[in-house]
Design an enzyme around this catalytic site. Structure first.
Site, short mmCIF file in Angstrom:
data_model
loop_
_atom_site.label_atom_id
_atom_site.label_comp_id
_atom_site.label_asym_id
_atom_site.label_seq_id
_atom_site.Cartn_x
_atom_site.Cartn_y
_atom_site.Cartn_z
N ILE A 107 45.42 44.84 39.74
CA ILE A 107 46.84 44.47 39.70
C ILE A 107 47.05 42.99 39.31
O ILE A 107 48.12 42.61 38.83
CB ILE A 107 47.50 44.79 41.07
CG1 ILE A 107 48.97 45.07 40.93
CG2 ILE A 107 47.26 43.71 42.08
CD1 ILE A 107 49.60 45.64 42.19
N HIS A 116 33.40 46.85 45.27
CA HIS A 116 33.99 47.18 43.96
C HIS A 116 33.36 46.36 42.86
O HIS A 116 32.99 45.20 43.05
CB HIS A 116 35.50 46.96 43.96
CG HIS A 116 35.91 45.62 44.45
ND1 HIS A 116 35.97 45.30 45.80
CD2 HIS A 116 36.26 44.49 43.81
CE1 HIS A 116 36.35 44.04 45.94
NE2 HIS A 116 36.52 43.53 44.73
N HIS A 157 34.04 44.74 39.15
CA HIS A 157 35.06 44.33 38.19
C HIS A 157 34.50 44.55 36.78
O HIS A 157 33.36 44.14 36.49
CB HIS A 157 35.34 42.82 38.31
CG HIS A 157 35.90 42.39 39.62
ND1 HIS A 157 37.23 42.14 39.81
CD2 HIS A 157 35.31 42.13 40.81
CE1 HIS A 157 37.43 41.73 41.05
NE2 HIS A 157 36.28 41.72 41.69
P1 5GP Z 1 37.48 40.61 45.08
O1 5GP Z 1 38.06 39.25 45.28
O2 5GP Z 1 37.37 41.31 46.40
O3 5GP Z 1 36.20 40.64 44.29
O4 5GP Z 1 38.49 41.41 44.16
C1 5GP Z 1 39.59 42.09 44.65
C2 5GP Z 1 40.42 42.45 43.45
O5 5GP Z 1 41.40 43.36 43.87
C3 5GP Z 1 41.13 41.26 42.81
O6 5GP Z 1 40.76 41.15 41.46
C4 5GP Z 1 42.61 41.59 42.99
O7 5GP Z 1 43.39 41.22 41.89
C5 5GP Z 1 42.59 43.09 43.20
N1 5GP Z 1 43.66 43.60 44.05
C6 5GP Z 1 44.12 43.06 45.22
N2 5GP Z 1 45.09 43.83 45.73
C7 5GP Z 1 45.26 44.86 44.88
C8 5GP Z 1 46.14 45.98 44.87
O8 5GP Z 1 46.96 46.18 45.75
N3 5GP Z 1 46.02 46.84 43.83
C9 5GP Z 1 45.11 46.66 42.83
N4 5GP Z 1 45.09 47.59 41.86
N5 5GP Z 1 44.27 45.62 42.80
C10 5GP Z 1 44.34 44.72 43.81
#
Ligand code: 5GP
Length: 146
Positions: free
Chosen positions: A41, A109, A111
């Site tokens: 998002i 997750h 990316h």
């Molecule tokens: P992290 O920081 O844990 O590696 O990545 C989390 C990712 O989740 C970020 O890139 C962020 O933009 C995405 N994200 C956070 N909240 C949401 C959401 O509600 N929906 C979606 N589709 N992505 C999200």
């Protein structure tokens, strides 16, 4: 009693768990019995996709081998679709373990970002337009299904 570090305990209410439970909407790119892929998002580039396992894993340390394999195979599908849809070779595969590394959602997750390490946008800062995300998800899904 053993002390539990809150960052290593899986939280059933994390945002990706809620997506898997069908409680929160998302733009789906691909799904199978072990994985789900959807649009980020707050993308770091156009076409930024996240791939998650249908396993309660906080980070790489928790990921079971069958889910690790499934996430990688889904990531391949998504990356190949991104190459086709965005007509570019370069796709970044990134995965953060722990808040110290910048992890913000504590469900494992991967990316997949059609970008270059030299051009990558900021992490989880700018929300994308909903229609744009829906449009890209549809294009990627169509290529994967073809
Ligand atoms: P992290 O920081 O844990 O590696 O990545 C989390 C990712 O989740 C970020 O890139 C962020 O933009 C995405 N994200 C956070 N909240 C949401 C959401 O509600 N929906 C979606 N589709 N992505 C999200």
């Amino acid at each position: 009693m053993t002390e539990v570090n809150p960052q290593t305990a899986y939280d059933d209410n994390n945002i990706f768990a809620k997506m898997l439970d069908g409680d929160i909407p998302y733009h789906k790119v691909y799904e199978d019995d072990k994985t789900l892929a959807f649009m980020d998002i707050m993308p770091q580039a156009e076409g930024h996709v996240l791939v998650i396992p249908k396993q309660k894993a906080v980070d790489l340390a928790d990921l079971e081998p069958e889910y690790a394999a499934a996430v990688l195979m889904t990531s391949k599908k998504v990356m190949q679709a991104q190459r086709q849809v965005f007509e570019r070779e370069g796709v970044i595969q990134m995965q953060l373990n722990g808040s110290q590394a910048g992890q913000t959602v504590f469900h494992y997750h991967v990316h997949l970002i059609p970008s270059s390490i030299h051009e990558l946008g900021r992490h989880a800062v700018t929300q994308a337009d909903n229609n744009d995300l829906a449009n890209i998800a549809q294009k990627l899904a169509a290529v994967i299904d073809a």
